[in-house]
Design an enzyme around this catalytic site. Sequence first.
Site, short mmCIF file in Angstrom:
data_model
loop_
_atom_site.label_atom_id
_atom_site.label_comp_id
_atom_site.label_asym_id
_atom_site.label_seq_id
_atom_site.Cartn_x
_atom_site.Cartn_y
_atom_site.Cartn_z
N HIS A 123 74.78 85.43 -22.77
CA HIS A 123 75.76 84.38 -22.33
C HIS A 123 76.22 83.07 -22.83
O HIS A 123 76.51 83.41 -24.31
CB HIS A 123 74.29 82.58 -22.03
CG HIS A 123 74.58 81.64 -21.55
ND1 HIS A 123 74.22 80.68 -22.24
CD2 HIS A 123 74.21 81.64 -20.04
CE1 HIS A 123 74.84 79.29 -21.16
NE2 HIS A 123 74.57 79.87 -19.99
N ASP A 181 87.15 75.88 -12.73
CA ASP A 181 85.38 76.73 -12.95
C ASP A 181 84.25 76.43 -12.67
O ASP A 181 84.25 75.72 -11.79
CB ASP A 181 84.97 75.90 -14.38
CG ASP A 181 83.84 76.62 -15.46
OD1 ASP A 181 83.37 77.90 -14.72
OD2 ASP A 181 83.55 76.18 -16.85
N MET A 182 84.23 77.25 -11.18
CA MET A 182 83.05 77.58 -10.32
C MET A 182 82.54 78.66 -10.79
O MET A 182 82.68 79.43 -10.62
CB MET A 182 84.03 77.88 -9.17
CG MET A 182 84.91 78.82 -9.03
SD MET A 182 85.45 79.06 -7.04
CE MET A 182 84.01 79.60 -6.60
N ALA A 183 80.88 78.34 -9.85
CA ALA A 183 80.27 79.06 -9.69
C ALA A 183 80.20 79.64 -8.64
O ALA A 183 80.99 78.68 -7.74
CB ALA A 183 78.77 78.85 -9.77
N LYS A 232 82.42 84.61 1.53
CA LYS A 232 83.04 84.47 0.81
C LYS A 232 82.98 84.47 -0.79
O LYS A 232 83.77 84.88 -1.34
CB LYS A 232 83.98 83.54 0.94
CG LYS A 232 84.73 83.35 2.28
CD LYS A 232 85.40 81.96 2.60
CE LYS A 232 86.65 82.19 3.59
NZ LYS A 232 86.80 81.02 4.59
N GLY A 314 89.74 70.17 -12.66
CA GLY A 314 89.43 70.38 -14.20
C GLY A 314 89.35 68.27 -14.32
O GLY A 314 89.21 68.03 -15.39
#
Length: 351
Positions: A123, A181-183, A232, A314
């Site tokens: 992680h 910054d994305m899941a 997507k 951000g």
Amino acid sequence: MTECEPFRRIDPDALESFVADVLREVGVVDEHASLLGRALVRADLRGIDSHGVARLETYVRKFEAGGFNPDPDIGAERIALAFARVDADDGPGQAAAVRAMDAAMDMARDAGVGTAVVENSNHFGTAAFYTQRAAEADFIGVSLTNVGPDVVPYGGTEALLGTNPISVAVPTNREFPITLDMATSVVAMGKIDHVAAVTGEEIPDHWAVDADGNPTTDPREVAALRPLGGPKGYGLAVIVDALCGLLSGARASPEIGPLYDEYDEPMRLGHFVTAIDVSAAMDPDDFRARIDEYVDSLKASPTADGVDEVLLPGEPEARRRRENERRGVPLSEGTHESLGRLADRYDRPLP
């Protein structure tokens, strides 16, 4: 704590030192202990508390049980002009990903762009930690990681994909880089766990599915998450798995070891980072000036009803970081209790 603030605030430098001290107590070498302290506290400063010091107790268990190597030999092998492979040696993902991004930037200084993949890792916290490291040095940074299976493929019913985050950071003349910054899932599993444990409220029906693969609004029945934007997000998660798990030689999401429960098991996941040297294309000052003109045009856009201003990717996190650096890192009561247990266990003063 006050009535209007149901959390405690702690000085970030003191908190970073505490985290590093605890990690040293479980055998983590100084270099990596300090880096982990910085990475975890940075997440909390930016308001990403799911990847902040709330993870420390779990990390400690992984180090103690042998799932995380506290003194890894992290090697970086440059196998092409602009491509390197990093073996994390089952060490903390933060240490391996920083090594990879630094190697990518070194190669980019020679070739204009550099890419590194990481195998045998664990992680690594927030993906933005590495892309912002690049942006601060006038590189455009990209970082991806795969993680264990929590997400169903589009049209499927079984969790086979990770939340597989993507981050890109672009240097600016502002106080912060533009930072995506994305899941690749609709939501993080931690958010659902929090709702279930704390509020018991229903969740939106597009967030998750139950054991039969049907949409559910009951957080206690969640078996897996749904991909962001349907096909997507599913497509993005597959690409992240291909780059991080398969290209690196690490494990794909269905085979990745758990962060929780099986503390003696390494996760063996992978990362993928790229650094683009802005100076290879143009003078960095000119680039940042062009970016700022572009940002000004976005900021000048008319806002929808109920919206005060257009924000950059951000920017909300940068504002939270600014406030939290001034006022202290906000920690929930549960996180504070977790840190208190570690303080008692290792006889370290909790800030």
